[in-house]
Scaffold this motif. Structure first.
Motif, PDB file in Angstrom:
ATOM      1  N   ASP A  86       5.197   2.949  -3.760  1.00 57.66           N
ATOM      2  CA  ASP A  86       6.502   3.756  -3.609  1.00 57.66           C
ATOM      3  C   ASP A  86       6.544   4.324  -2.268  1.00 57.66           C
ATOM      4  N   SER A  87       5.290   4.617  -1.462  1.00 55.89           N
ATOM      5  CA  SER A  87       5.202   5.431  -0.452  1.00 55.89           C
ATOM      6  C   SER A  87       5.711   4.286   0.770  1.00 55.89           C
ATOM      7  N   LEU A  88       5.513   3.246   0.545  1.00 57.96           N
ATOM      8  CA  LEU A  88       6.184   2.159   1.526  1.00 57.96           C
ATOM      9  C   LEU A  88       7.564   2.641   1.902  1.00 57.96           C
ATOM     10  N   SER A  89       8.214   3.244   1.339  1.00 60.49           N
ATOM     11  CA  SER A  89       9.588   3.447   1.629  1.00 60.49           C
ATOM     12  C   SER A  89       9.713   4.462   2.648  1.00 60.49           C
ATOM     13  N   ARG A  90       8.643   5.148   2.879  1.00 60.47           N
ATOM     14  CA  ARG A  90       8.792   6.343   3.824  1.00 60.47           C
ATOM     15  C   ARG A  90       7.811   5.916   4.913  1.00 60.47           C
ATOM     16  N   MET A  91       7.261   4.546   5.193  1.00 59.31           N
ATOM     17  CA  MET A  91       6.542   4.394   6.272  1.00 59.31           C
ATOM     18  C   MET A  91       7.518   3.725   7.226  1.00 59.31           C
ATOM     19  N   GLY A  92       7.109   4.046   8.334  1.00 58.20           N
ATOM     20  CA  GLY A  92       8.056   3.346   9.496  1.00 58.20           C
ATOM     21  C   GLY A  92       7.530   2.261   9.989  1.00 58.20           C
ATOM     22  N   PRO A  93       8.012   2.031  11.357  1.00 57.84           N
ATOM     23  CA  PRO A  93       7.536   0.796  11.996  1.00 57.84           C
ATOM     24  C   PRO A  93       6.240   0.685  12.457  1.00 57.84           C
ATOM     25  N   GLU A  94       5.274   1.888  12.399  1.00 58.20           N
ATOM     26  CA  GLU A  94       4.016   1.969  12.919  1.00 58.20           C
ATOM     27  C   GLU A  94       3.141   1.060  11.855  1.00 58.20           C
ATOM     28  N   ILE A  95       3.625   0.614  10.810  1.00 55.68           N
ATOM     29  CA  ILE A  95       2.765  -0.240   9.879  1.00 55.68           C
ATOM     30  C   ILE A  95       3.084  -1.884  10.212  1.00 55.68           C
ATOM     31  N   ALA A  96       4.116  -2.051  11.058  1.00 50.66           N
ATOM     32  CA  ALA A  96       4.318  -3.514  11.264  1.00 50.66           C
ATOM     33  C   ALA A  96       3.006  -4.353  11.853  1.00 50.66           C
ATOM     34  N   GLY A  97       2.731  -5.270  11.371  1.00 44.95           N
ATOM     35  CA  GLY A  97       1.722  -6.128  11.756  1.00 44.95           C
ATOM     36  C   GLY A  97       0.140  -5.796  11.423  1.00 44.95           C
ATOM     37  N   LYS A  98       0.155  -4.797  10.750  1.00 39.85           N
ATOM     38  CA  LYS A  98      -1.020  -4.140  10.154  1.00 39.85           C
ATOM     39  C   LYS A  98      -1.410  -4.516   8.670  1.00 39.85           C
ATOM     40  N   THR A  99      -2.731  -4.566   8.169  1.00 40.28           N
ATOM     41  CA  THR A  99      -3.209  -4.976   6.931  1.00 40.28           C
ATOM     42  C   THR A  99      -3.277  -3.750   6.117  1.00 40.28           C
ATOM     43  N   LEU A 100      -2.551  -3.540   4.924  1.00 37.63           N
ATOM     44  CA  LEU A 100      -2.704  -2.486   4.198  1.00 37.63           C
ATOM     45  C   LEU A 100      -3.118  -2.849   2.939  1.00 37.63           C
ATOM     46  N   VAL A 101      -3.926  -1.992   2.281  1.00 34.24           N
ATOM     47  CA  VAL A 101      -4.239  -2.325   1.070  1.00 34.24           C
ATOM     48  C   VAL A 101      -3.741  -0.987  -0.011  1.00 34.24           C
ATOM     49  N   LEU A 102      -2.946  -1.451  -1.097  1.00 33.36           N
ATOM     50  CA  LEU A 102      -2.370  -0.452  -1.733  1.00 33.36           C
ATOM     51  C   LEU A 102      -3.127  -0.542  -3.228  1.00 33.36           C
ATOM     52  N   VAL A 103      -3.593   0.519  -3.897  1.00 36.30           N
ATOM     53  CA  VAL A 103      -4.266   0.352  -5.243  1.00 36.30           C
ATOM     54  C   VAL A 103      -3.293   0.640  -6.031  1.00 36.30           C
ATOM     55  N   VAL A 104      -2.857  -0.139  -6.907  1.00 34.30           N
ATOM     56  CA  VAL A 104      -2.148  -0.086  -7.918  1.00 34.30           C
ATOM     57  C   VAL A 104      -3.022   0.470  -9.307  1.00 34.30           C
ATOM     58  N   SER A 105      -3.018   1.700  -9.485  1.00 30.81           N
ATOM     59  CA  SER A 105      -4.116   2.378 -10.264  1.00 30.81           C
ATOM     60  C   SER A 105      -3.796   2.170 -11.875  1.00 30.81           C
ATOM     61  N   GLY A 106      -2.615   1.604 -12.386  1.00 24.54           N
ATOM     62  CA  GLY A 106      -2.595   1.642 -14.034  1.00 24.54           C
ATOM     63  C   GLY A 106      -1.223   0.903 -14.170  1.00 24.54           C
ATOM     64  N   GLY A 107      -1.249   0.350 -15.314  1.00 25.28           N
ATOM     65  CA  GLY A 107      -0.155  -0.344 -15.941  1.00 25.28           C
ATOM     66  C   GLY A 107       0.115  -0.160 -17.289  1.00 25.28           C
ATOM     67  N   ASN A 108      -0.098   1.284 -18.002  1.00 26.93           N
ATOM     68  CA  ASN A 108      -0.036   1.676 -19.235  1.00 26.93           C
ATOM     69  C   ASN A 108       1.430   2.313 -19.464  1.00 26.93           C
TER      70      ASN A 108
END
Length: 419
Positions: free
Chosen positions: A294-316
């Protein structure tokens, strides 16, 4: 990298190696949908695919491993939890064949109770105590003192943090030694976040972005105050991360960051992300598991071209909550609103009112609040539409017709009473 951090990383690597007796490493997946949307390379670390569908098994297992392998063959453990920690605790008890007792609030959904019992498979007992977590936590501490059982904390212990940091071992291996530009981590008690900060600290460390629910900003508030702060109240919707006070040990690590490093996700936005991942990607995430995405929706163009790892912490996720998730998502997106309006009590008044609705407007709720009125009646009205801008047109029509109305969508007190 300091000697201390080298030692910590070695211990986390050892925890990761031991975990292979329970389950294979969780996948690290490049997500094309999110990558195209952001212009970055978005990898998801799928902790929702552990045997208990969350990363919590890592810390609980590591805590028990050190005691059982240290010779405590008759070890007896206890914990207080209404969710993922209880399930990881139960699975670890079964693996080691040790006795365990889980204290849960009476209000815990039956599905979570049943899953915890299944994972324990006879190795644990479950006691339901009180209406809130604090009640069962107090009961667990009393039980530990009286029985000699050892408390397994959810996040505020070195062995727990070390176990959660085993995620970092897998990340580096799966990326072929490449360091991501940014790690995006959900935060509740802080065990996972602080563990990964300690694992990656040193030269070449990635940037970190932490994400909390807007209704439970324990880390953000503590960073703003410069000290550990216990929130006087919180919104418990994101139950896996709604913590009133971040752990003391995790905060020692995370206190070096600025408040701006912590993104707050509105609960309604989280719900929209959960639905997006389900409908577009077929991935079931719980509210806490959706935080990083969800936090991606509040990130701007500064992340373009970069490698991001997002931890999906749970699916219960309990699908009985799906109607509530849809409701919150629509209201947050401005596509569903509730009104109290005054409608004339005369023949044809309802028909005239319905003519005001646009082609994409749908009546989701219509209820007379005062059915005995002689001239005007008060009505609870829910409208759902395809585009938020449609409400601008609708409200102009209300005004033109002289219809008196009050928008109660964001009035939590009235909404809780009527909706």
């Amino acid at each position: 990298m300091t000697t201390t951090s080298i030692e910590f990383r070695a211990r986390a690597d050892g925890a990761e190696s031991a975990l292979r007796a329970l389950f294979p490493e969780t996948p690290l997946q490049l997500n094309e949908h999110l990558s195209q949307r952001t212009g970055a390379r978005i990898f998801l670390k799928r902790e929702d695919l552990t045997p208990v569908r969350s990363y919590k098994i890592r810390g609980a297992f590591n805590f028990m491993r050190k005691r059982v392998e240290g010779g405590e063959t008759d070890a007896h453990f206890t914990c207080a939890s209404a969710g993922n920690h209880a399930q990881g605790f139960a699975f670890a008890c079964r693996h080691y064949g040790v006795k365990g007792r889980v204290f849960m609030p009476v209000t815990t959904p039956q599905q979570k109770i049943d899953k915890t019992r299944v994972f324990g498979n006879g190795a644990i007992d479950i006691e339901l105590v009180g209406d809130f977590f604090d009640d069962c936590y107090a009961a667990a501490r009393q039980y530990a003192a009286a029985s000699g059982a050892e408390m397994v904390p959810p996040f505020d212990h070195e062995d727990i943090v070390e176990g959660q940091a085993s995620v970092g071992t897998e990340l580096l291996r799966q990326l072929g030694g490449e360091r991501p530009d940014m790690l995006v981590l959900p935060v509740g008690g802080g065990g996972l976040a602080s563990g990964l900060v300690r694992y990656f600290e040193g030269e070449g460390a990635p940037a970190f972005r932490f994400v909390e629910p807007q209704g439970a900003p324990s880390l953000r508030t503590s960073l703003e105050e410069g000290r550990l702060v216990k929130l006087p109240q919180l919104d418990g919707f994101v139950d896996g991360a709604a913590v009133a006070e971040i752990g003391k040990l995790p905060f020692e690590t995370l206190s070096r960051f600025a408040p701006s490093d912590v993104s707050l996700s509105p609960e309604g936005s989280i719900c929209g992300t959960m639905l997006e991942m389900l409908n577009v990607e077929g991935i079931v995430v719980e509210p806490a598991g959706a935080l990083a995405i969800d936090s991606l929706s509040r990130m701007g163009p500064e992340i373009a071209g970069k490698t991001l790892v997002l931890v999906v912490s749970g699916g219960n996720f309990d699908f009985e909550r799906l109607p509530d998730v849809k409701e919150r998502a629509l209201r947050f997106a401005g596509k569903k609103k509730y009104f109290i309006l005054r409608l004339a009590q005369r023949p044809g008044a309802l028909k005239d009112f319905l003519q005001l609705l646009g082609p994409e407007d749908d009546v989701a709720r219509f209820e007379y609040l005062k059915k005995t009125a002689r001239d005007f009646g008060s009505i609870l009205l829910g409208i759902e539409t395809k585009e938020a801008a449609n409400f601008d047109t609708l409200l102009r029509r209300f005004d033109a017709e002289g219809i008196r109305y009050q928008d109660i969508t964001d009035n939590q007190v009235i909404a809780d009473l009527l909706i």
